[in-house]
Scaffold this motif. Structure first.
Motif, mmCIF file in Angstrom:
data_model
loop_
_atom_site.group_PDB
_atom_site.id
_atom_site.type_symbol
_atom_site.label_atom_id
_atom_site.label_comp_id
_atom_site.label_asym_id
_atom_site.label_seq_id
_atom_site.Cartn_x
_atom_site.Cartn_y
_atom_site.Cartn_z
ATOM 1 N N TYR A 258 1.236 -1.286 0.060
ATOM 2 C CA TYR A 258 -0.158 -0.152 -0.157
ATOM 3 C C TYR A 258 0.866 1.415 0.284
ATOM 4 C CZ TYR A 258 -3.871 -3.083 1.469
ATOM 5 O OH TYR A 258 -5.224 -4.109 0.849
ATOM 6 N N TYR A 259 1.236 1.223 0.668
ATOM 7 C CA TYR A 259 3.470 2.482 0.556
ATOM 8 C C TYR A 259 3.231 2.416 -0.345
ATOM 9 C CZ TYR A 259 6.836 5.613 1.816
ATOM 10 O OH TYR A 259 7.636 6.840 1.815
ATOM 11 N N LEU A 260 3.784 1.850 -1.541
ATOM 12 C CA LEU A 260 4.016 2.313 -3.142
ATOM 13 C C LEU A 260 2.892 2.570 -4.210
ATOM 14 C CD1 LEU A 260 6.896 -0.614 -2.560
ATOM 15 C CD2 LEU A 260 7.343 1.729 -3.237
ATOM 16 N N GLY A 261 1.720 2.192 -3.922
ATOM 17 C CA GLY A 261 0.713 1.910 -4.640
ATOM 18 C C GLY A 261 -0.358 0.432 -3.828
ATOM 19 N N ILE A 262 -1.400 1.004 -3.914
ATOM 20 C CA ILE A 262 -2.522 0.071 -3.629
ATOM 21 C C ILE A 262 -3.593 0.072 -4.989
ATOM 22 C CG2 ILE A 262 -3.884 1.058 -1.358
ATOM 23 C CD1 ILE A 262 -5.862 2.451 -3.386
#
Ligand code: C2E
Ligand code: MG
Ligand code: MG
Ligand code: MG
Length: 271
Positions: A258-262
């Motif tokens: 999630y930190y990089l992209g959901i």
């Protein structure tokens, strides 16, 4: 029926649905129609090369948009699809959708990225799987060198000889094989050297608790195991800057979370 459905369906009981059997059959019935009604959708979660800070891939994650019940998680419906056999058709649909989408992105000039597809046990047990995938690749024109298939440890060790045959057939086509959720299951290390695997995906539970000393050690060990085997280590479930930094510092190849992209539907990805 509860027993037959096995431990994958614990969720149903935990959710406190008193009439879980009728919910099961309701879902199964609705799922039979869902393919035709185009209620399934593939979401994509970006994967980054952690050393180069570069987008290198996407994991395809299935969603079921039910008109009344909303978006249903694969954790909920895949076990039912698996048990009822519907997974065969659904899984084939996912593979075809992903390869088609890969071609769309390629034509749009988006730098070649790998697309990674999850396989369920029943799909893997289908002796026609490799042929089915070969036809999809032929039909869509997608380059197998950019296709990754995610299996779990249980699928490999259930029938080692069979698994080896299937994996070799897939590898001959140029497809890459990922062991998903590594470290969570049986973790029989002896099979790792037997199978021509390309990537180890460190289970999310280790990433999630990287503030814990033991998990740090396990994460480091898995990354170094991948290095020794000269395969790629992928971390899943990266939710914080600290987790990202730790994995980067310890040489983890790729990461997602999630930190990089959901995970997002195609129309929200913004290409
Ligand atoms: P998986 O392959 O281990 O996928 C990772 C799951 O973690 C996904 O859940 C993803 O949305 C979620 N995730 C990603 N980043 C984070 C994060 O930073 N934090 C947390 N807490 N979670 C994160 P999802 O999409 O609900 O999928 C669940 C499982 O369902 C997948 O686990 C996979 O085993 C299965 N699945 C998904 N799509 C398919 C499919 O097309 N076919 C089959 N057979 N199984 C699928
Ligand atoms: Mg996966
Ligand atoms: Mg996983
Ligand atoms: Mg998982």
């Amino acid at each position: 029926a509860a027993k037959k459905r096995g431990r994958n369906n614990v969720q149903f009981y935990q959710q406190g649905i008193n009439d879980s059997d009728s919910r099961y059959y309701k879902l199964e019935n609705a799922m039979r129609k869902a393919l035709k009604k185009e209620e399934f959708e593939v979401y994509y979660q970006p994967q980054y090369d952690l050393q180069q800070n570069k987008l290198v891939g996407m994991e395809a994650l299935l969603r079921w948009n039910h008109p009344e019940w909303g978006v249903i998680s694969p954790n909920e419906f895949i076990p039912i699809a698996e048990e009822s056999g519907l997974i065969e058709k659904i899984g084939e649909w996912v593979l075809r959708s992903v390869c088609k989408q890969g071609m769309v992105w390629e034509k749009q000039g988006i730098a070649p990225i790998c697309l990674s597809v999850n396989l369920s046990p029943r799909q893997f047990e289908n002796t026609q799987l490799a042929e089915q995938i070969r036809l999809i690749l032929e039909e869509t024109g997608y380059d197998p060198a950019f296709l990754k298939l995610e299996l779990t440890e249980g699928m490999l060790i259930n029938d080692v000889e069979y698994a080896l045959t299937v994996i070799k057939a897939l590898k001959r086509m140029g497809i890459h094989i990922v062991v998903d959720d590594f470290g969570k299951g049986y973790s029989s290390l002896s099979y790792l050297s037997q199978f021509p695997i390309d990537c180890l995906k460190l289970d999310r539970s280790f990433t999630l608790n990287l503030d814990n000393d033991v998990n740090q050690k396990i994460a480091k060990a898995v990354i170094s195991l991948a290095h020794s085997l000269e395969i790629l280590a992928i971390a899943e479930g990266i939710e914080t800057e600290e987790q990202l930094q730790f994995l980067k510092d310890h040489g983890c190849g790729w990461g997602q979370g999630y930190y990089l992209g959901i995970p997002k539907p195609v129309n929200e990805i913004g290409y």
